[in-house]
Each structure stands twice: as structure tokens, then as C-alpha cells.
Scaffold this active site. Structure first.
Site, PDB file in Angstrom:
ATOM      1  N   TRP A  23       7.609  24.942 -32.554  1.00 35.17           N
ATOM      2  CA  TRP A  23       7.382  24.234 -33.823  1.00 35.17           C
ATOM      3  C   TRP A  23       8.586  23.050 -33.634  1.00 35.17           C
ATOM      4  CZ3 TRP A  23      10.401  24.635 -38.485  1.00 35.17           C
ATOM      5  CH2 TRP A  23       9.884  23.806 -39.564  1.00 35.17           C
ATOM      6  N   TYR A  56       0.938  22.240 -34.432  1.00 38.53           N
ATOM      7  CA  TYR A  56       2.305  21.724 -33.838  1.00 38.53           C
ATOM      8  C   TYR A  56       2.082  20.311 -33.255  1.00 38.53           C
ATOM      9  CZ  TYR A  56       4.332  26.494 -35.287  1.00 38.53           C
ATOM     10  OH  TYR A  56       4.738  27.394 -35.957  1.00 38.53           O
ATOM     11  N   SER A 156       0.066  35.130 -41.073  1.00 34.49           N
ATOM     12  CA  SER A 156       1.571  34.526 -41.184  1.00 34.49           C
ATOM     13  C   SER A 156       1.660  34.189 -42.664  1.00 34.49           C
ATOM     14  CB  SER A 156       1.641  33.077 -40.429  1.00 34.49           C
ATOM     15  OG  SER A 156       2.954  32.733 -40.619  1.00 34.49           O
ATOM     16  N   ALA A 215      17.418  29.517 -39.774  1.00 33.25           N
ATOM     17  CA  ALA A 215      16.991  28.741 -40.948  1.00 33.25           C
ATOM     18  C   ALA A 215      16.899  27.164 -40.609  1.00 33.25           C
ATOM     19  CB  ALA A 215      17.869  29.036 -42.270  1.00 33.25           C
ATOM     20  N   ARG A 232      17.605  18.542 -36.193  1.00 33.25           N
ATOM     21  CA  ARG A 232      16.507  18.753 -37.035  1.00 33.25           C
ATOM     22  C   ARG A 232      16.411  17.880 -38.480  1.00 33.25           C
ATOM     23  NH1 ARG A 232      13.282  24.037 -37.446  1.00 33.25           N
ATOM     24  NH2 ARG A 232      13.161  23.885 -35.075  1.00 33.25           N
ATOM     25  N   GLY A 288      14.073  29.210 -31.564  1.00 34.91           N
ATOM     26  CA  GLY A 288      13.477  27.481 -31.185  1.00 34.91           C
ATOM     27  C   GLY A 288      14.747  26.671 -30.844  1.00 34.91           C
TER      28      GLY A 288
HETATM   29  P1  NDP Z   1      15.443  28.132 -36.024  1.00 33.71           P
HETATM   30  O1  NDP Z   1      15.590  28.540 -37.333  1.00 33.71           O
HETATM   31  O2  NDP Z   1      16.364  28.941 -34.730  1.00 33.71           O
HETATM   32  O3  NDP Z   1      15.761  26.675 -35.886  1.00 33.71           O
HETATM   33  C1  NDP Z   1      15.646  26.354 -34.332  1.00 33.71           C
HETATM   34  C2  NDP Z   1      16.334  24.871 -34.356  1.00 33.71           C
HETATM   35  O4  NDP Z   1      17.546  24.757 -34.644  1.00 33.71           O
HETATM   36  C3  NDP Z   1      16.198  24.126 -33.037  1.00 33.71           C
HETATM   37  O5  NDP Z   1      15.182  23.488 -32.850  1.00 33.71           O
HETATM   38  C4  NDP Z   1      17.355  23.377 -33.003  1.00 33.71           C
HETATM   39  O6  NDP Z   1      17.131  21.995 -33.521  1.00 33.71           O
HETATM   40  C5  NDP Z   1      18.499  24.164 -33.704  1.00 33.71           C
HETATM   41  N1  NDP Z   1      19.057  25.259 -32.939  1.00 33.71           N
HETATM   42  C6  NDP Z   1      18.678  26.132 -31.892  1.00 33.71           C
HETATM   43  N2  NDP Z   1      19.841  26.638 -31.405  1.00 33.71           N
HETATM   44  C7  NDP Z   1      20.792  26.323 -31.715  1.00 33.71           C
HETATM   45  C8  NDP Z   1      22.151  26.423 -31.371  1.00 33.71           C
HETATM   46  N3  NDP Z   1      22.509  27.414 -30.498  1.00 33.71           N
HETATM   47  N4  NDP Z   1      23.287  25.711 -31.979  1.00 33.71           N
HETATM   48  C9  NDP Z   1      22.760  24.438 -32.559  1.00 33.71           C
HETATM   49  N5  NDP Z   1      21.560  24.509 -33.035  1.00 33.71           N
HETATM   50  C10 NDP Z   1      20.457  25.136 -32.831  1.00 33.71           C
HETATM   51  O7  NDP Z   1      14.104  28.374 -35.445  1.00 33.71           O
HETATM   52  P2  NDP Z   1      12.584  27.195 -35.677  1.00 33.71           P
HETATM   53  O8  NDP Z   1      12.744  27.119 -37.115  1.00 33.71           O
HETATM   54  O9  NDP Z   1      12.443  26.380 -34.881  1.00 33.71           O
HETATM   55  O10 NDP Z   1      11.649  28.520 -35.928  1.00 33.71           O
HETATM   56  C11 NDP Z   1      11.140  29.292 -34.374  1.00 33.71           C
HETATM   57  C12 NDP Z   1       9.870  29.336 -33.999  1.00 33.71           C
HETATM   58  O11 NDP Z   1       9.102  30.106 -35.051  1.00 33.71           O
HETATM   59  C13 NDP Z   1       9.109  27.967 -33.978  1.00 33.71           C
HETATM   60  O12 NDP Z   1       9.242  27.391 -32.895  1.00 33.71           O
HETATM   61  C14 NDP Z   1       7.645  28.671 -34.341  1.00 33.71           C
HETATM   62  O13 NDP Z   1       7.370  28.966 -33.129  1.00 33.71           O
HETATM   63  C15 NDP Z   1       7.670  29.523 -35.245  1.00 33.71           C
HETATM   64  N6  NDP Z   1       7.613  29.233 -36.750  1.00 33.71           N
HETATM   65  C16 NDP Z   1       6.644  29.676 -37.428  1.00 33.71           C
HETATM   66  C17 NDP Z   1       6.409  29.386 -38.678  1.00 33.71           C
HETATM   67  C18 NDP Z   1       5.038  29.795 -39.248  1.00 33.71           C
HETATM   68  O14 NDP Z   1       4.738  29.595 -40.405  1.00 33.71           O
HETATM   69  N7  NDP Z   1       4.487  30.790 -38.693  1.00 33.71           N
HETATM   70  C19 NDP Z   1       6.979  28.352 -39.287  1.00 33.71           C
HETATM   71  C20 NDP Z   1       8.216  27.861 -38.409  1.00 33.71           C
HETATM   72  C21 NDP Z   1       8.631  28.363 -37.314  1.00 33.71           C
HETATM   73  P3  NDP Z   1      18.168  20.901 -33.468  1.00 33.71           P
HETATM   74  O15 NDP Z   1      18.906  20.692 -32.499  1.00 33.71           O
HETATM   75  O16 NDP Z   1      17.129  19.603 -33.464  1.00 33.71           O
HETATM   76  O17 NDP Z   1      19.040  20.685 -34.933  1.00 33.71           O
END
Ligand code: NDP
Length: 321
Positions: A23, A56, A156, A215, A232, A288
């Protein structure tokens, strides 16, 4: 650090306790090459589950993941891939914001076509639809699974009562029951998993593939001093996230978490992910990442799990609530 594989609820399917989703990132932050590097880093750490959704990247996320899987040439038996349907790819009536039979049966074909796969392992109803009877949706999902286009189906963010209704219908008609639910779960969002779903999990054996362990990145601590470039929170189209990412109350709590992470010799992101994985109700934590280095860092959360004793958990939860 050895990956742990947990059963998806009471099903026989085993998923890596940390998984990887696309995502926001696939198509906007990660092109094919970076998606391949990220998926490879996840797989090297033992990840066997990759999460996706029809909506997505307007369909591009499934296309990218499908091309990456084809290029990597992994055996189809060695990974589990999911997709989710509800919002649709157009605003056409019957093809968006619905779980009606017509949409579901057509949507799954579109997903398989974009992935270039014969079946997905997990198919989720991405939200609930108050305008379609649960019975219509349940029959359609049963038929999709019976046709071999998905191996397991789930939901979901369905309200608990809709899930219970789905189980009653399945039991009455001997239909395939929902195997899993995909809720948000992190230190700032606990109630649905720990209160609403707990009795359903205990009674029906529902598995959980939880999302946004950080989050949206906030629990990594990256927003403590504002919105960093390339995050993000800085992306066009995600302005709606900014007020919670920079919320003073939430970020105030993060300062205490930061010192606990330092004591445990891990990063805040690793602490937050390990806290999610520590809950036995959770089958897999979908992580993610917008770059491969984050995948490597996040997978190292596995090593933090054993450091989370009862006393530390009490402190983490007191700091974040
Ligand atoms: P997170 O809350 O873990 O956020 C991930 C984001 O945080 C990354 O894309 C990156 O963004 C930042 N990040 C990740 N690791 C680190 C780190 N070690 N240090 C600093 N920044 C970091 O998870 P997501 O919100 O991406 O959700 C995970 C998955 O869950 C999605 O990919 C999707 O498959 C699923 N999902 C499902 C939903 C549903 O409605 N069913 C809704 C949302 C997600 P950046 O670097 O750009 O700041």
C-alpha cells in the site's frame, strides 16, 4: 533471527509472522526494481506472505507485484499472495464501493489478470457493504473459492456483528467460512483487535493479518520534529494523514517509547512491530516500506520479540495509551 510461521487462525495455512504489503509504495515510491529488491529482502528474512489490493495504485500495485513474482521465478508453492476488493477501479455503478455478486465475480478476474496468476491465496472483502446483504457476499465468496480463484476468503475492517452474521450463514448453508480478517493494529489502535474481535477469534478461529504496525510510519518516531521530506506524510494525496502524524499528544507518547527502545538496543520501528507480533491473536503483521533498507530494519524486529518481557510490555503500553 529465525522467522516464525503461524497458522492463519485455525486454518492449516502457515504465514510468516512478519509479512510485506504494497500500500502507498508500489507504483508511487517503488518502481519494479525497488519493489523487487524489497520483496527479495523480505523473502531473505523468511517472509512468505505478500499483501496487495485491487485499489492500490489504481491496479498498478498488482501489476508490479505480478511482474516481480514472474521475474523472480519463485515457486508458486513457496509464497502466499493476497488481494482485496471493494472500492473498485472505476466509479461506475455496481463496480465501486460494493460487495455485490456481480462486482465480486468480475473484480477477482481483473485482479488475476493484473497479477498474471491463476489464483490468489487470500481474497479479502476490503470493507463491509451495508447495501449488499451479507448472504449475497458470502455466497459469491464461496463460489470464487469453489472455482479455485482464491484459496481462502476473509474480510477487512468488518464490524464484528457482520462477521458473526457471515459465520451463521456459512454454517446454515455449509459454505466456506471466512478464514481471516485484516484490521489495523498498532500501539495507537488496539480496541478492535483486543476487544471487538477477541471473542470472535476465540469462537470461530478467525486469523488476523494486521496492517499499519507503525501507524503509517509515525511509530518509527520520524514525525517527532515535523514532516520529513520523502516520507509518506509529505506525499501528495496523503494530506489527510498529516494531522495525526504530527499530533502533539501522540508524539509526546513517542518520546517515552524512544527511551524504552534505546534500553532494548533497537529502533522504535522494531519495538512497535515486535509489540504487534507478540500478540498471539495476530497471525501475521503486514509491514510496509518505501525502501529496501526499511525492510531489512523491520525484519530485525524478530530479534526484539524475545526481549519483550511482561515488565517491558507494561511500560510500553503505559507509555502509548
Ligand atoms: P506501516 O504503518 O508500518 O507504515 C509503513 C510506512 O512507514 C512505510 O511505507 C514507510 O513510509 C515508513 N516506514 C517503514 N519502516 C520504517 C522504518 N524502519 N523507519 C522509518 N520509516 C519507516 O504500514 P502500512 O501503513 O504501510 O501498512 C502495511 C500494509 O498493510 C500495507 O502495505 C497494506 O498491504 C496493508 N494495509 C491494509 C489496509 C486495509 O485496509 N486492509 C490499510 C492499510 C494498509 P515512508 O518512508 O514513506 O515514510
Amino acid at each position: 533471527m529465525k522467522m516464525e510461521y503461524r497458522r492463519l487462525g485455525t486454518s492449516g495455512l502457515k504465514l510468516s509472522v512478519l509479512s510485506f504489503g504494497s500500500w502507498v509504495t508500489f507504483g508511487s515510491q517503488l518502481d519494479d526494481d525497488l519493489a523487487m529488491e524489497s520483496m527479495t529482502a523480505a523473502r531473505d528474512a523468511g517472509v512468505n506472505f505478500f499483501d496487495n489490493a485491487e485499489s492500490y495504485g489504481g491496479g498498478d500495485s498488482e501489476r508490479i507485484m505480478g511482474r516481480v513474482l514472474a521475474n523472480l521465478g519463485w515457486a508458486r508453492s513457496s509464497y502466499v499472495v493476497s488481494t482485496k476488493v471493494f472500492w473498485g477501479l472505476s466509479e461506475q455503478v455496481n463496480m465501486s464501493n460494493t460487495l455485490n455478486r456481480k462486482y465480486l465475480l468480475q473484480a477477482v478476474d481483473g485482479c488475476l489478470d493484473r497479477f498474471g496468476l491463476d489464483f490468489v491465496d487470500l481474497l479479502f472483502c476490503h470493507r463491509s457493504d451495508p447495501e449488499t446483504p451479507v448472504e449475497e457476499t458470502v455466497w459469491a465468496m464461496h463460489d470464487i473459492v469453489s472455482a479455485g480463484k482464491a484459496l481462502y476468503w476473509g474480510t477487512s475492517e468488518w464490524p464484528g456483528e457482520a462477521l458473526i452474521e457471515a459465520y451463521e450463514i456459512c454454517d446454515r448453508h455449509h459454505l466456506r467460512r471466512p478464514t481471516m480478517e485484516q484490521p489495523q493494529y498498532n500501539l495507537f489502535n488496539r480496541a478492535r483487535v483486543e476487544q471487538e474481535y477477541r471473542p470472535i477469534i476465540e469462537r470461530h478461529g478467525l486469523g488476523l493479518t494486521t496492517w499499519s504496525p507503525l501507524a503509517s510510519g509515525q511509530l518509527s518516531g520520524k514525525y517527532l520534529d515535523g514532516i520529513p521530506e520523502g516520507s509518506r506524510g509529505a506525499l501528495e494525496g496523503y494530506e489527510w494523514l498529516r494531522s495525526s502524524l504530527t499530533d502533539r499528544g501522540r508524539n509526546g507518547k513517542l518520546r517515552e517509547l524512544k527511551s524504552i527502545a534505546a534500553e532494548l538496543d533497537c529502533t522504535m520501528a522494531q519495538l512497535a512491530i515486535a509489540w504487534c507480533a507478540r500478540n498471539p491473536l495476530v497471525s501475521t503483521v503486514i509491514t510496509g516500506a518505501s525502501r529496501p533498507s526499511q525492510v531489512v530494519e523491520n525484519m530485525e524486529s524478530l530479534g526484539v520479540l524475545s526481549r519483550l518481557d511482561d515488565e517491558i510490555i507494561v511500560r510500553i503500553e503505559a507509555a502509548s495509551s
